[in-house]
Write a protein that holds these residues in place. Structure first.
Motif, PDB file in Angstrom:
ATOM      1  N   MET A   1       0.848  -1.201   0.000  1.00 27.82           N
ATOM      2  CA  MET A   1       0.000   0.000   0.000  1.00 27.82           C
ATOM      3  C   MET A   1       0.877   1.242   0.000  1.00 27.82           C
ATOM      4  SD  MET A   1      -2.856   1.171   2.816  1.00 27.82           S
ATOM      5  CE  MET A   1      -3.666   2.758   2.680  1.00 27.82           C
ATOM      6  N   GLU A   2       0.564   2.154  -0.906  1.00 28.18           N
ATOM      7  CA  GLU A   2       1.326   3.388  -0.987  1.00 28.18           C
ATOM      8  C   GLU A   2       0.849   4.378   0.077  1.00 28.18           C
ATOM      9  OE1 GLU A   2       1.052   4.882  -4.928  1.00 28.18           O
ATOM     10  OE2 GLU A   2       2.116   3.189  -5.830  1.00 28.18           O
ATOM     11  N   ASN A   3       1.705   5.390   0.300  1.00 25.66           N
ATOM     12  CA  ASN A   3       1.373   6.454   1.240  1.00 25.66           C
ATOM     13  C   ASN A   3       1.060   5.922   2.645  1.00 25.66           C
ATOM     14  OD1 ASN A   3       1.578   8.402  -0.859  1.00 25.66           O
ATOM     15  ND2 ASN A   3      -0.518   7.939  -1.493  1.00 25.66           N
ATOM     16  N   LYS A   4       1.891   5.023   3.103  1.00 27.91           N
ATOM     17  CA  LYS A   4       1.726   4.532   4.463  1.00 27.91           C
ATOM     18  C   LYS A   4       2.071   5.624   5.466  1.00 27.91           C
ATOM     19  CE  LYS A   4       2.546  -0.430   3.874  1.00 27.91           C
ATOM     20  NZ  LYS A   4       3.293  -1.597   4.396  1.00 27.91           N
ATOM     21  N   ILE A   5       1.479   5.525   6.649  1.00 27.27           N
ATOM     22  CA  ILE A   5       1.802   6.445   7.731  1.00 27.27           C
ATOM     23  C   ILE A   5       3.148   6.028   8.299  1.00 27.27           C
ATOM     24  CG2 ILE A   5       1.119   7.327   9.989  1.00 27.27           C
ATOM     25  CD1 ILE A   5      -1.775   6.581   9.269  1.00 27.27           C
ATOM     26  N   ARG A   6       4.120   6.934   8.238  1.00 25.46           N
ATOM     27  CA  ARG A   6       5.469   6.633   8.722  1.00 25.46           C
ATOM     28  C   ARG A   6       5.565   7.019  10.198  1.00 25.46           C
ATOM     29  NH1 ARG A   6       8.041  10.411   4.245  1.00 25.46           N
ATOM     30  NH2 ARG A   6       6.319  11.605   5.157  1.00 25.46           N
ATOM     31  N   VAL A   7       5.898   6.037  11.032  1.00 29.91           N
ATOM     32  CA  VAL A   7       5.900   6.235  12.475  1.00 29.91           C
ATOM     33  C   VAL A   7       7.304   6.021  13.036  1.00 29.91           C
ATOM     34  CG1 VAL A   7       4.973   5.430  14.683  1.00 29.91           C
ATOM     35  CG2 VAL A   7       3.510   5.456  12.649  1.00 29.91           C
ATOM     36  N   ILE A   8       7.743   6.946  13.873  1.00 24.14           N
ATOM     37  CA  ILE A   8       8.969   6.749  14.657  1.00 24.14           C
ATOM     38  C   ILE A   8       8.554   6.338  16.064  1.00 24.14           C
ATOM     39  CG2 ILE A   8      10.856   7.963  15.824  1.00 24.14           C
ATOM     40  CD1 ILE A   8      11.349   9.511  13.295  1.00 24.14           C
ATOM     41  N   VAL A   9       9.167   5.288  16.567  1.00 23.70           N
ATOM     42  CA  VAL A   9       8.855   4.754  17.895  1.00 23.70           C
ATOM     43  C   VAL A   9      10.037   5.020  18.823  1.00 23.70           C
ATOM     44  CG1 VAL A   9       8.285   2.695  19.222  1.00 23.70           C
ATOM     45  CG2 VAL A   9       7.418   2.952  16.875  1.00 23.70           C
ATOM     46  N   ALA A  10       9.770   5.635  19.976  1.00 24.26           N
ATOM     47  CA  ALA A  10      10.835   5.943  20.939  1.00 24.26           C
ATOM     48  C   ALA A  10      10.461   5.429  22.317  1.00 24.26           C
ATOM     49  CB  ALA A  10      11.085   7.452  20.985  1.00 24.26           C
ATOM     50  N   ASP A  11      11.307   4.564  22.862  1.00 21.44           N
ATOM     51  CA  ASP A  11      11.118   4.034  24.211  1.00 21.44           C
ATOM     52  C   ASP A  11      12.439   3.430  24.645  1.00 21.44           C
ATOM     53  OD1 ASP A  11      10.288   2.086  26.429  1.00 21.44           O
ATOM     54  OD2 ASP A  11       8.371   3.045  25.967  1.00 21.44           O
ATOM     55  N   ASP A  12      12.796   3.599  25.912  1.00 23.62           N
ATOM     56  CA  ASP A  12      14.082   3.075  26.367  1.00 23.62           C
ATOM     57  C   ASP A  12      14.037   1.594  26.722  1.00 23.62           C
ATOM     58  OD1 ASP A  12      12.470   3.717  28.537  1.00 23.62           O
ATOM     59  OD2 ASP A  12      14.152   4.163  29.852  1.00 23.62           O
ATOM     60  N   HIS A  13      12.875   0.974  26.613  1.00 24.73           N
ATOM     61  CA  HIS A  13      12.758  -0.462  26.862  1.00 24.73           C
ATOM     62  C   HIS A  13      12.630  -1.210  25.534  1.00 24.73           C
ATOM     63  CE1 HIS A  13      11.463   1.175  30.810  1.00 24.73           C
ATOM     64  NE2 HIS A  13      12.178   0.153  31.252  1.00 24.73           N
ATOM     65  N   ALA A  14      13.583  -2.102  25.276  1.00 24.29           N
ATOM     66  CA  ALA A  14      13.615  -2.828  24.007  1.00 24.29           C
ATOM     67  C   ALA A  14      12.350  -3.660  23.807  1.00 24.29           C
ATOM     68  CB  ALA A  14      14.852  -3.722  23.943  1.00 24.29           C
ATOM     69  N   CYS A  15      11.822  -4.223  24.901  1.00 25.05           N
ATOM     70  CA  CYS A  15      10.634  -5.064  24.762  1.00 25.05           C
ATOM     71  C   CYS A  15       9.420  -4.256  24.315  1.00 25.05           C
ATOM     72  CB  CYS A  15      10.343  -5.796  26.068  1.00 25.05           C
ATOM     73  SG  CYS A  15      10.057  -4.728  27.491  1.00 25.05           S
TER      74      CYS A  15
END
Length: 213
Positions: A1-15
């Motif tokens: 699918m084109e034009n996907k919502i690009r998300v950056i994920v930030a959290d200090d816990h790898a899980c």
């Protein structure tokens, strides 16, 4: 699918990052553009990577020695108000949640609601709609209508506050910073007022929620 919502994920816990990535990779219209382990990494990623929505914890180590990401997010929201921010958190203190909304956070998702709510929050944030997950909404509703916090803490007030919750007394902080105990006491009270904290129990609860203790 084109034009996907690009998300950056930030959290200090790898899980947590892994769980969020696994969840979002199952959604056809969403893609994970990058991951950050702290606010320094998030700032660098935002400079290097195009994204449509930021999903971030606030209990991460901050820039310039800050103990959480709140001050960074305030600056981010001020300078790039067009970038939707979804806060993913375990914090349930109404004054803090209201403060995040007042500073421009688009959505708040309690980590207990993550599976059912995160995608809805991302979609709502992108379209300019506010969103609260069930636990976040309940926390705010439980307190009625909290009063807006009176301003943003100065760097000095935040420093005094973090030193205080680390276990130092007002006198010890005054000696270390070469200031009067009266000045330190005033800065501590100002920090509590701006965070919406009224009692010492509130201070301890807040410090635990954002990882200061």
């Amino acid at each position: 699918m084109e034009n996907k919502i690009r998300v950056i994920v930030a959290d200090d816990h790898a899980c947590v990052r892994m769980g969020v990535r696994c969840l979002l990779e199952q959604i056809a219209h969403v893609s994970v553009a990058g991951e950050a382990v702290n606010t320094q990494a998030l700032a660098e990623l935002l400079d290097a990577c195009a994204c449509d929505v930021v999903v971030t914890d606030i209990g991460m180590p901050g820039i310039d020695g800050e103990s959480n990401a709140i001050q960074f997010l305030r600056r981010l929201l001020y300078h790039t108000p067009q970038l939707p921010v979804v806060v993913l958190t375990m914090i349930h203190q109404p004054s803090i949640l209201m403060g995040l909304l007042q500073h421009g956070v688009a959505a708040i998702v309690d980590k207990r609601d993550i599976t059912a709510s995160l995608v809805h929050a991302i979609d709502a944030a992108l379209t300019g709609q506010g969103y609260l997950s069930n636990h976040a909404r309940a926390a705010i509703a439980k307190a009625g209508t909290p009063q807006p916090r009176a301003g943003v803490m100065s760097a000095g007030e935040w420093k005094v506050f973090t030193m205080y919750v680390s276990g130092l007394t007002i006198g010890q902080i005054a000696a270390r910073l070469n200031r009067s105990a009266k000045t330190i006491s005033t800065q501590k009270r100002n920090a509590m007022r701006k965070l919406g904290l009224e009692t010492e129990a509130d201070v301890i609860d807040y410090a635990c929620q954002i990882g200061l203790t």
